[in-house]
Design an enzyme around this catalytic site. Structure first.
Site, PDB file in Angstrom:
ATOM      1  N   GLY A  55       0.601  -1.091   0.037  1.00 45.75           N
ATOM      2  CA  GLY A  55      -0.102   0.014   0.042  1.00 45.75           C
ATOM      3  C   GLY A  55       0.610   1.199  -0.063  1.00 45.75           C
ATOM      4  O   GLY A  55       0.433   2.265  -0.387  1.00 45.75           O
ATOM      5  N   GLU A 110       3.879   3.858   5.748  1.00 51.00           N
ATOM      6  CA  GLU A 110       2.580   3.047   5.785  1.00 51.00           C
ATOM      7  C   GLU A 110       1.604   3.754   5.175  1.00 51.00           C
ATOM      8  O   GLU A 110       1.782   5.088   5.268  1.00 51.00           O
ATOM      9  CB  GLU A 110       2.349   2.616   7.222  1.00 51.00           C
ATOM     10  N   ASP A 111       0.854   3.270   4.531  1.00 44.10           N
ATOM     11  CA  ASP A 111      -0.344   3.882   3.645  1.00 44.10           C
ATOM     12  C   ASP A 111      -1.451   4.257   4.725  1.00 44.10           C
ATOM     13  O   ASP A 111      -1.550   5.691   4.621  1.00 44.10           O
ATOM     14  CB  ASP A 111      -0.904   3.162   2.534  1.00 44.10           C
ATOM     15  N   ASP A 114      -5.406   1.506  10.295  1.00 46.73           N
ATOM     16  CA  ASP A 114      -6.925   1.394  10.517  1.00 46.73           C
ATOM     17  C   ASP A 114      -7.004   0.925  11.853  1.00 46.73           C
ATOM     18  O   ASP A 114      -7.305   2.007  12.800  1.00 46.73           O
ATOM     19  CB  ASP A 114      -7.273   0.192   9.392  1.00 46.73           C
ATOM     20  N   LYS A 142      -6.981   6.504  10.568  1.00 44.93           N
ATOM     21  CA  LYS A 142      -8.211   6.736  10.865  1.00 44.93           C
ATOM     22  C   LYS A 142      -8.816   6.903  12.345  1.00 44.93           C
ATOM     23  O   LYS A 142      -9.901   7.215  12.692  1.00 44.93           O
ATOM     24  CB  LYS A 142      -9.075   5.237  10.576  1.00 44.93           C
ATOM     25  N   PHE A 163     -14.024   3.220   3.340  1.00 49.88           N
ATOM     26  CA  PHE A 163     -12.996   2.770   2.599  1.00 49.88           C
ATOM     27  C   PHE A 163     -12.435   3.368   1.559  1.00 49.88           C
ATOM     28  O   PHE A 163     -13.131   3.820   0.622  1.00 49.88           O
ATOM     29  CB  PHE A 163     -13.481   1.077   2.028  1.00 49.88           C
ATOM     30  N   ASP A 170      -5.780  -0.282  -2.269  1.00 53.23           N
ATOM     31  CA  ASP A 170      -6.657  -0.886  -3.088  1.00 53.23           C
ATOM     32  C   ASP A 170      -7.520  -1.488  -2.503  1.00 53.23           C
ATOM     33  O   ASP A 170      -7.834  -1.332  -1.217  1.00 53.23           O
ATOM     34  CB  ASP A 170      -5.482  -2.115  -3.439  1.00 53.23           C
ATOM     35  N   ARG A 176      -5.006   0.952  -7.200  1.00 51.20           N
ATOM     36  CA  ARG A 176      -3.784   1.230  -6.408  1.00 51.20           C
ATOM     37  C   ARG A 176      -3.261   2.582  -7.216  1.00 51.20           C
ATOM     38  O   ARG A 176      -2.603   3.299  -6.646  1.00 51.20           O
ATOM     39  CB  ARG A 176      -2.807   0.380  -6.540  1.00 51.20           C
TER      40      ARG A 176
HETATM   41  P1  IMP Z   1      -4.811  -2.170  10.412  1.00 50.66           P
HETATM   42  O1  IMP Z   1      -3.923  -3.316  11.031  1.00 50.66           O
HETATM   43  O2  IMP Z   1      -6.280  -2.510  10.826  1.00 50.66           O
HETATM   44  O3  IMP Z   1      -4.370  -0.942  11.054  1.00 50.66           O
HETATM   45  O4  IMP Z   1      -4.910  -2.392   8.964  1.00 50.66           O
HETATM   46  C1  IMP Z   1      -3.968  -1.557   8.165  1.00 50.66           C
HETATM   47  C2  IMP Z   1      -3.907  -2.207   6.828  1.00 50.66           C
HETATM   48  O5  IMP Z   1      -5.305  -2.406   6.302  1.00 50.66           O
HETATM   49  C3  IMP Z   1      -3.350  -1.033   5.880  1.00 50.66           C
HETATM   50  O6  IMP Z   1      -2.054  -1.158   5.589  1.00 50.66           O
HETATM   51  C4  IMP Z   1      -4.250  -1.137   4.523  1.00 50.66           C
HETATM   52  O7  IMP Z   1      -3.510  -2.209   3.719  1.00 50.66           O
HETATM   53  C5  IMP Z   1      -5.362  -1.984   4.948  1.00 50.66           C
HETATM   54  N1  IMP Z   1      -6.541  -0.994   5.028  1.00 50.66           N
HETATM   55  C6  IMP Z   1      -7.107  -0.426   6.126  1.00 50.66           C
HETATM   56  N2  IMP Z   1      -8.030   0.422   5.797  1.00 50.66           N
HETATM   57  C7  IMP Z   1      -7.951   0.405   4.521  1.00 50.66           C
HETATM   58  C8  IMP Z   1      -8.814   1.571   3.550  1.00 50.66           C
HETATM   59  O8  IMP Z   1      -9.615   2.480   3.704  1.00 50.66           O
HETATM   60  N3  IMP Z   1      -8.537   1.360   2.227  1.00 50.66           N
HETATM   61  C9  IMP Z   1      -7.622   0.507   1.878  1.00 50.66           C
HETATM   62  N4  IMP Z   1      -6.788  -0.622   2.553  1.00 50.66           N
HETATM   63  C10 IMP Z   1      -7.157  -0.338   3.965  1.00 50.66           C
HETATM   64 MG    MG Z   2      -1.064  -2.075   3.794  1.00 46.14          MG
END
Ligand code: IMP
Ligand code: MG
Length: 185
Positions: A55, A110-111, A114, A142, A163, A170, A176
């Protein structure tokens, strides 16, 4: 912010209507600011920038070109915790640099943060390798965690509870390559 996609962008998005949340100009301006802040934050020492694939790849490539000091660049690949909504808390590194991290300033790019679980787990794994410092720059957050991740030093934008796709993000590997960040709706 919202706007209608141009016919060209609509074509790139496979005909799908997306709401633009952060457009190219907003992203470029913020990336430039982040680059300047990161440059100032590391007056000396060895900096190793680690992009978390996949990402972060577009953000990473724009960001490093705004960092005005020597850096080394490598990648991290983490196993996702599956497609369920409940995390097993198990995040493994499928690829990480073989060079020692000891004594280096590590900046993880990192992108999006979440739930924050991926990043929290990653911080533990990287801290075990005794870097001189460990910090994270995420394009989007977020802000779902009650307590922010202590190493999260730079955030591009607070993300809406949607999302988001584009600029590296993606949905099932689609979108992407879009130059903006949009809401899949
Ligand atoms: P976390 O472990 O829940 O913080 O998830 C993080 C990962 O989930 C990110 O690196 C993204 O790859 C993916 N992700 C979480 N939210 C989104 C979104 O809104 N769009 C796309 N990918 C997301
Ligand atoms: Mg990611």
């Amino acid at each position: 912010m919202s706007s209608v996609l141009s016919p060209e962008m609509r074509r790139r998005a496979g005909g799908r209507d997306l709401q633009i949340v952060f457009d190219e100009q907003m992203i470029a301006a913020r990336v430039k600011e982040l680059g300047a802040e990161i440059t100032a934050a590391y007056p000396d020492g060895e900096v190793l920038v680690l992009g978390l694939l996949k990402g972060s790849f577009i953000f990473l490539s724009d960001l490093v070109r705004q960092i005005n000091r020597p850096i080394h660049l490598d990648f991290l690949v983490a196993s996702s915790y599956g497609n369920g909504t409940v995390s097993s808390g198990e995040v493994r590194l499928l690829y990480s640099p073989e060079t020692p991290l000891e004594g280096k300033h590590i900046l993880v790019v990192e992108d999006i943060i979440d739930s924050g679980r991926t990043m929290q787990r990653l911080m533990t794994l990287l801290a075990d390798r005794h870097p001189a410092s460990l910090a994270v720059c995420a394009l989007l957050d977020k802000k779902l965690l009650p307590e922010p991740i202590p190493q999260l030093r730079w955030v591009g934008f607070t993300a809406p509870p949607a999302f988001l796709v584009g600029y590296g993000l993606d949905h099932a590997e689609d979108y992407r390559h879009l130059p903006f960040i949009g809401d899949l709706l």
